[in-house]
Design a protein around this motif. Structure first.
Motif: not given
Length: 86
Positions: A1-27
């Protein structure tokens, strides 16, 4: 069963809306509000649309009210599970 993982969500967030410099989405961001991560409702709308297209799932209002990545992932994964059960 396919489940969306946090790593996939953060990658999509970056692609769709970018990332603030002071936020570590890897944490440990599962319980940090999207607003604190720099993502507003438009960013979440774009991300939701992308997930609906990529995963061929219709997401309901649960994703609209999800305030954290954990809540969002739970809502998305419920929809994915329901789709596969059909």
């Amino acid at each position: 069963m396919k489940q969306l993982k946090l790593s996939e969500l953060t990658a999509l967030l970056r692609e769709c809306a970018g990332e603030q410099e002071d936020v570590d989405l890897e944490g440990d961001v599962l319980d940090i509000p999207f607003a604190s991560l720099g993502y507003d409702s438009l960013a979440m709308l774009q991300t939701t649309g992308r997930i609906e297209r990529d995963y061929e799932v219709v997401l309901d209002e649960a994703t609209d009210v999800a305030g954290t990545p954990r809540e969002y992932l739970e809502a998305v994964n419920r929809a994915l599970s329901a789709r596969e059960a059909v």
